[in-house]
Design an enzyme around this catalytic site. Sequence first.
Site, PDB file in Angstrom:
ATOM      1  NE  ARG A 123     -28.604 -16.425 -38.768  1.00 33.38           N
ATOM      2  CZ  ARG A 123     -28.223 -16.846 -40.356  1.00 33.38           C
ATOM      3  NH1 ARG A 123     -27.832 -17.973 -40.502  1.00 33.38           N
ATOM      4  NH2 ARG A 123     -28.558 -15.998 -41.335  1.00 33.38           N
ATOM      5  CG  ASP A 142     -31.216  -7.541 -42.364  1.00 34.50           C
ATOM      6  OD1 ASP A 142     -32.117  -8.030 -42.488  1.00 34.50           O
ATOM      7  OD2 ASP A 142     -30.384  -6.703 -43.050  1.00 34.50           O
ATOM      8  CB  SER A 143     -27.812 -12.481 -42.295  1.00 31.94           C
ATOM      9  OG  SER A 143     -29.137 -13.064 -42.521  1.00 31.94           O
ATOM     10  N   GLY A 146     -35.062 -21.491 -41.683  1.00 36.61           N
ATOM     11  CA  GLY A 146     -33.536 -21.753 -41.694  1.00 36.61           C
ATOM     12  C   GLY A 146     -32.866 -21.174 -40.587  1.00 36.61           C
ATOM     13  CE  LYS A 147     -32.300 -14.325 -41.434  1.00 35.58           C
ATOM     14  NZ  LYS A 147     -32.838 -13.000 -41.131  1.00 35.58           N
ATOM     15  CB  THR A 182     -36.421 -14.669 -38.083  1.00 33.06           C
ATOM     16  OG1 THR A 182     -36.324 -15.071 -39.419  1.00 33.06           O
ATOM     17  CG2 THR A 182     -36.426 -15.904 -37.284  1.00 33.06           C
ATOM     18  CE1 TYR A 231     -28.314 -15.644 -53.573  1.00 33.53           C
ATOM     19  CE2 TYR A 231     -28.876 -15.031 -51.129  1.00 33.53           C
ATOM     20  CZ  TYR A 231     -29.014 -14.852 -52.353  1.00 33.53           C
ATOM     21  OH  TYR A 231     -29.731 -13.809 -53.015  1.00 33.53           O
ATOM     22  CG  ASP A 232     -26.090 -22.180 -46.430  1.00 33.07           C
ATOM     23  OD1 ASP A 232     -25.514 -20.997 -46.379  1.00 33.07           O
ATOM     24  OD2 ASP A 232     -26.681 -22.753 -45.417  1.00 33.07           O
ATOM     25  CE  LYS A 248     -25.473 -21.787 -42.355  1.00 33.36           C
ATOM     26  NZ  LYS A 248     -26.658 -21.432 -43.144  1.00 33.36           N
TER      27      LYS A 248
END
Length: 198
Positions: free
Chosen positions: A181, A71-72, A13-14, A9, A154-155, A175
């Site tokens: 995730r 993939d999310s 953030g991920k 990635t 979108y959090d 989170k």
Amino acid sequence: MIKEIVIATTNQGKAKEFADLLDGIFEKITSLNNYDSFPNIVEDGKTFGENALKKARAIAVFTKKTTLADDSGLEVEALGGRPGIFSSRYAGENAGDKENIKKLLKELNGITDRKARFVCNLALVFPGGQEIIVEGTCEGVILDKPRGGGGFGYDPVFFLPELNKTMAELSPQEKNLISHRGRAVKALIMYLNGQKKI
Ligand code: ITT
């Protein structure tokens, strides 16, 4: 046990969430942000799983290391599951989080059914070719304006009724405990520990 893992990635953030989620499980965790160049992967799959596998396979071939791809995205019930696999480019190819949220809120303007879920598919590909895919989901509702400064994507508009907070109002640890995730990583670790067969 696998010592080193590459997270396929460029999303900071991920990458940050994976560094926390996989800490202590792998000795070394890197992401594409540690590489100067890497193959460009066109995410043209029809599902989260197809896209995750495509990313993981390409980066495993490139790095010759065990590779994990995520993939999310966000599925909104009233929008028939959109933005779904197009979540990162919802408002356009180069759109940022703010623009994507703005588009989402505009589309949901006047709609009372705000049910949504985050979905995460993880593909783990070993240099020898073995492949594992797992999924995690998290249910919530979309607010009509952003709240909170944590997380990414979108959090700030994803509200968790049981916690009375948006995903962006949770600490990173909170989170990871309940997110799509976090749940997918838990399923992956269970699989790697041999507790669950797929
Ligand atoms: P990589 O392909 O490099 O991993 P990406 O951001 O393009 O980065 P995706 O194609 O999987 O990744 O798109 C995921 C998008 O879904 C992401 O950009 C966010 O808009 C949204 N998303 C996924 N997980 C999220 C989370 O935990 N919180 C908020 N939004 C999330």
